[in-house]
Design an enzyme around this catalytic site. Structure first.
Site, PDB file in Angstrom:
ATOM      1  N   VAL A 144      33.945  51.035  45.778  1.00 53.84           N
ATOM      2  CA  VAL A 144      33.084  50.177  46.599  1.00 53.84           C
ATOM      3  C   VAL A 144      31.604  50.568  46.432  1.00 53.84           C
ATOM      4  O   VAL A 144      30.745  49.702  46.245  1.00 53.84           O
ATOM      5  CB  VAL A 144      33.512  50.225  48.086  1.00 53.84           C
ATOM      6  CG1 VAL A 144      32.624  49.306  48.918  1.00 53.84           C
ATOM      7  CG2 VAL A 144      34.984  49.833  48.249  1.00 53.84           C
ATOM      8  N   LYS A 169      43.528  47.234  60.565  1.00 51.26           N
ATOM      9  CA  LYS A 169      42.695  46.023  60.567  1.00 51.26           C
ATOM     10  C   LYS A 169      43.010  45.153  61.788  1.00 51.26           C
ATOM     11  O   LYS A 169      42.110  44.565  62.398  1.00 51.26           O
ATOM     12  CB  LYS A 169      42.908  45.265  59.263  1.00 51.26           C
ATOM     13  CG  LYS A 169      42.421  46.063  58.038  1.00 51.26           C
ATOM     14  CD  LYS A 169      42.957  45.495  56.736  1.00 51.26           C
ATOM     15  CE  LYS A 169      42.433  46.256  55.526  1.00 51.26           C
ATOM     16  NZ  LYS A 169      43.134  45.928  54.272  1.00 51.26           N
TER      17      LYS A 169
HETATM   18  P1  NAP Z   1      37.058  55.709  46.165  1.00 52.13           P
HETATM   19  O1  NAP Z   1      36.985  54.882  44.939  1.00 52.13           O
HETATM   20  O2  NAP Z   1      38.102  56.761  46.260  1.00 52.13           O
HETATM   21  O3  NAP Z   1      35.635  56.373  46.366  1.00 52.13           O
HETATM   22  C1  NAP Z   1      35.398  57.317  47.349  1.00 52.13           C
HETATM   23  C2  NAP Z   1      34.043  57.945  47.077  1.00 52.13           C
HETATM   24  O4  NAP Z   1      33.758  58.847  48.119  1.00 52.13           O
HETATM   25  C3  NAP Z   1      33.966  58.726  45.782  1.00 52.13           C
HETATM   26  O5  NAP Z   1      32.716  58.552  45.187  1.00 52.13           O
HETATM   27  C4  NAP Z   1      34.137  60.183  46.228  1.00 52.13           C
HETATM   28  O6  NAP Z   1      33.462  61.108  45.404  1.00 52.13           O
HETATM   29  C5  NAP Z   1      33.472  60.136  47.585  1.00 52.13           C
HETATM   30  N1  NAP Z   1      34.032  61.109  48.489  1.00 52.13           N
HETATM   31  C6  NAP Z   1      35.270  61.125  49.028  1.00 52.13           C
HETATM   32  N2  NAP Z   1      35.410  62.176  49.848  1.00 52.13           N
HETATM   33  C7  NAP Z   1      34.243  62.842  49.799  1.00 52.13           C
HETATM   34  C8  NAP Z   1      33.761  64.032  50.397  1.00 52.13           C
HETATM   35  N3  NAP Z   1      34.529  64.737  51.220  1.00 52.13           N
HETATM   36  N4  NAP Z   1      32.500  64.417  50.123  1.00 52.13           N
HETATM   37  C9  NAP Z   1      31.730  63.705  49.283  1.00 52.13           C
HETATM   38  N5  NAP Z   1      32.127  62.577  48.691  1.00 52.13           N
HETATM   39  C10 NAP Z   1      33.364  62.169  48.945  1.00 52.13           C
HETATM   40  O7  NAP Z   1      37.233  54.795  47.469  1.00 52.13           O
HETATM   41  P2  NAP Z   1      36.844  53.256  47.626  1.00 52.13           P
HETATM   42  O8  NAP Z   1      37.976  52.415  47.133  1.00 52.13           O
HETATM   43  O9  NAP Z   1      35.493  53.015  47.111  1.00 52.13           O
HETATM   44  O10 NAP Z   1      36.891  53.108  49.227  1.00 52.13           O
HETATM   45  C11 NAP Z   1      35.815  53.533  50.021  1.00 52.13           C
HETATM   46  C12 NAP Z   1      36.055  53.027  51.453  1.00 52.13           C
HETATM   47  O11 NAP Z   1      36.158  51.600  51.432  1.00 52.13           O
HETATM   48  C13 NAP Z   1      37.356  53.508  52.103  1.00 52.13           C
HETATM   49  O12 NAP Z   1      37.161  53.672  53.462  1.00 52.13           O
HETATM   50  C14 NAP Z   1      38.320  52.340  51.849  1.00 52.13           C
HETATM   51  O13 NAP Z   1      39.361  52.282  52.788  1.00 52.13           O
HETATM   52  C15 NAP Z   1      37.378  51.181  52.021  1.00 52.13           C
HETATM   53  N6  NAP Z   1      37.799  49.948  51.382  1.00 52.13           N
HETATM   54  C16 NAP Z   1      38.111  49.943  50.066  1.00 52.13           C
HETATM   55  C17 NAP Z   1      38.485  48.759  49.457  1.00 52.13           C
HETATM   56  C18 NAP Z   1      38.840  48.694  48.008  1.00 52.13           C
HETATM   57  O14 NAP Z   1      39.279  47.631  47.564  1.00 52.13           O
HETATM   58  N7  NAP Z   1      38.667  49.763  47.227  1.00 52.13           N
HETATM   59  C19 NAP Z   1      38.547  47.595  50.222  1.00 52.13           C
HETATM   60  C20 NAP Z   1      38.198  47.621  51.576  1.00 52.13           C
HETATM   61  C21 NAP Z   1      37.823  48.813  52.141  1.00 52.13           C
HETATM   62  P3  NAP Z   1      33.882  61.326  43.854  1.00 52.13           P
HETATM   63  O15 NAP Z   1      33.607  60.033  43.188  1.00 52.13           O
HETATM   64  O16 NAP Z   1      33.026  62.411  43.357  1.00 52.13           O
HETATM   65  O17 NAP Z   1      35.340  61.668  43.911  1.00 52.13           O
HETATM   66  N1  HSE Z   2      44.733  48.913  50.497  1.00 49.66           N
HETATM   67  C1  HSE Z   2      43.981  47.834  51.049  1.00 49.66           C
HETATM   68  C2  HSE Z   2      44.690  46.539  50.737  1.00 49.66           C
HETATM   69  C3  HSE Z   2      42.576  47.842  50.479  1.00 49.66           C
HETATM   70  O1  HSE Z   2      45.585  46.529  49.877  1.00 49.66           O
HETATM   71  O2  HSE Z   2      44.406  45.525  51.364  1.00 49.66           O
HETATM   72  C4  HSE Z   2      41.642  46.877  51.155  1.00 49.66           C
HETATM   73  O3  HSE Z   2      41.419  47.205  52.495  1.00 49.66           O
END
Ligand code: NAP
Ligand code: HSE
Length: 447
Positions: free
Chosen positions: A19, A210
């Site tokens: 994200v 959600k």
């Molecule tokens: P992600 O790809 O796993 O990215 C997480 C990021 O946070 C990475 O850059 C990671 O660093 C960093 N991070 C994690 N823990 C950390 C810590 N303790 N200290 C410093 N940095 C840390 O996750 P994402 O998919 O982008 O999701 C981010 C948020 O959005 C979550 O809350 C998720 O539930 C929400 N979300 C995601 C989606 C989706 O489709 N992906 C949709 C809706 C909501 P590194 O890169 O160095 O590992």
């Molecule tokens: N794991 C979640 C989903 C990501 O599949 O909808 C988006 O919130």
């Protein structure tokens, strides 16, 4: 082009994964249009990650990436901090650090809001900042803004829909390709669709997070996951999907928030459900989400869109950044906390949380039984003992010799009676080959 009087809004990112990088990419891609619309320029000046050596898909100026999350959270020069790291421990601490300073946090973290939203919203309001969370529910669908602003005239008797893209992807492929759950799950993992903690997607927890957020927004009441029905899709088999289809239904993981305004009961639940195949939400496939909102003024409104993924989620995060920029330029902040103004608390006045006793539905039952005389009569007898009336029966030979699959649907029944009947059926270990499985049939009330 920046005009001389245009404000520069300084943004920090906590997290630069799927994200976070999407937010960077899309701000860069649409910068001119965005800044014209906002009347301000945007600068992402600091980014905190866990591993600063990791190769990223977007290039950022050297020196802005750090592993010092606290330095970003406490940087006084930032106007907005986006918490895009996930988790509920460090993310909570960092969010509180930012909010305590009266700053604005934008988040996509549904788990954190579900667990700690109450205190975070209150903290934001007390300190004079704000906590925006459009991306936390249904990815790119603007459901938070729709409930909070566009449909503000309404009281919401029912909000239901598909809020977890991964489960929907799995169920859709199982149906379209006749695949079993385990095969489809393996593909979903390979495509990176499944959360690191798979239970969030597969056990209905993510959809429940959600649903809790939507329930608060619509009804002013925080609900704990411990107090509501939360069931995932692990028990759904290819046989169930086929049987449901033959009966005119599709199986979807539904989140349902219903309020009976007469008796002031609020029921929040997440579980797989059989939906009539020709319904709008039943037709939402793949990683798409769909939300049906019924308000007393507007009637029913349905929103469908991409519920997850980099682009859709970034779209919602950037929308919140835009609201934050308007706020920084003097627009009033949306009301979010019950603490100070009573608005949200009053929405929930006199409201009690309903449970199984408030649920009446038709049920789908799958029993794997010994194929011998009298079994069907015994099953029917147990159901009759609990006043559960059978609507349809279908028996077919099971792969395991000497056994059969018994697929039943019931007429409308009390949830409690159904649970008791299931308990009695499960105790018939001499006749049942494995645990009975039941799914609720959901009446969308369309048309
Ligand atoms: P992600 O790809 O796993 O990215 C997480 C990021 O946070 C990475 O850059 C990671 O660093 C960093 N991070 C994690 N823990 C950390 C810590 N303790 N200290 C410093 N940095 C840390 O996750 P994402 O998919 O982008 O999701 C981010 C948020 O959005 C979550 O809350 C998720 O539930 C929400 N979300 C995601 C989606 C989706 O489709 N992906 C949709 C809706 C909501 P590194 O890169 O160095 O590992
Ligand atoms: N794991 C979640 C989903 C990501 O599949 O909808 C988006 O919130």
């Amino acid at each position: 082009m920046k005009t001389t009087h245009q404000r520069t809004v300084r943004i920090g990112l906590l997290g630069f994964g799927t994200v976070g990088q999407g937010v960077w990419k899309h701000i860069e891609r649409n910068r001119r249009a965005l800044e014209l619309r906002l009347g301000a320029s945007l600068e992402i000046v600091r980014i905190a990650v866990r591993d600063s050596g990791r190769k990223r898909e977007v290039e950022v100026p050297s020196g802005i990436i750090t592993t010092d999350t606290i330095a970003v959270a406490e940087d006084p020069s930032l106007d907005i901090v986006c918490e895009l790291m996930g988790g509920t421990r460090e993310a909570l601490d960092l969010t509180e650090r930012v909010l305590r300073r009266g700053k604005i946090v934008v988040t996509a973290n549904k788990a954190l809001i579900c667990e700690h939203g109450d205190r975070l919203f209150t903290l934001a309001r007390q300190a004079g900042g704000h906590y925006f969370y459009e991306a936390s529910v249904a990815g790119g669908i603007p459901v938070i803004k729709t409930l909070r602003e566009a449909l503000v005239a309404n009281r919401f008797s029912r909000i239901y829909g598909i809020l977890n893209g991964t489960s929907n992807y799995i169920l859709t492929r199982m149906e379209k390709e006749g695949l079993e759950f385990s095969t489809t799950l393996a593909d979903a993992r390979a495509l990176g669709y499944v959360e690191a903690d798979e239970a969030l997607d597969l056990d209905g927890i993510d959809a429940a997070h959600k649903a809790v957020i939507l329930a608060f927004l619509a009804h002013g009441r925080w609900v704990s996951l411990d107090d509501i029905i939360v069931e995932g899709i692990r028990d759904v088999t290819a046989e169930d999907i086929l049987s449901a289809r033959n009966l005119g239904y599709r199986i979807k993981l539904l989140a349902i928030i219903s309020r009976d305004f007469q008796n002031e009961r609020l029921v929040v639940r997440v579980h797989p459900a059989l939906l009539p195949s020709n319904g709008i939400i039943a037709g939402v496939d793949g990683v798409y989400n769909g939300v049906s909102i019924t308000g007393d003024v507007v009637g029913t409104t349905v929103l469908i869109g991409r519920g997850a993924g980099q682009d859709a989620t970034s779209s919602s995060v950037i929308s919140d950044i835009a609201d934050a920029v308007f706020m920084l330029q003097g627009a009033p902040a949306p009301v979010i906390s019950e603490e100070d103004d009573g608005v949200y608390r009053e929405l929930a006045e006199g409201l009690s949380l309903g449970g199984p006793e408030d649920i009446k539905a038709q049920y789908y039952l799958r029993l794997h039984v010994a194929d011998k005389p009298g079994v069907l009569a015994k099953v029917a007898g147990v159901l009759a003992d609990f006043a559960v009336s059978i609507a349809t029966v279908d028996q077919r030979a099971h792969l395991l010799e000497g056994t059969a699959s018994l697929i039943l649907t019931t007429h409308e029944t009390d949830e409690k009676a159904m649970e008791q009947a299931l308990g009695s059926l499960a105790a018939m270990s001499d006749l049942l080959q494995d645990k009975p499985v039941r799914f609720r049939v959901f009446d969308p009330g369309e048309g």
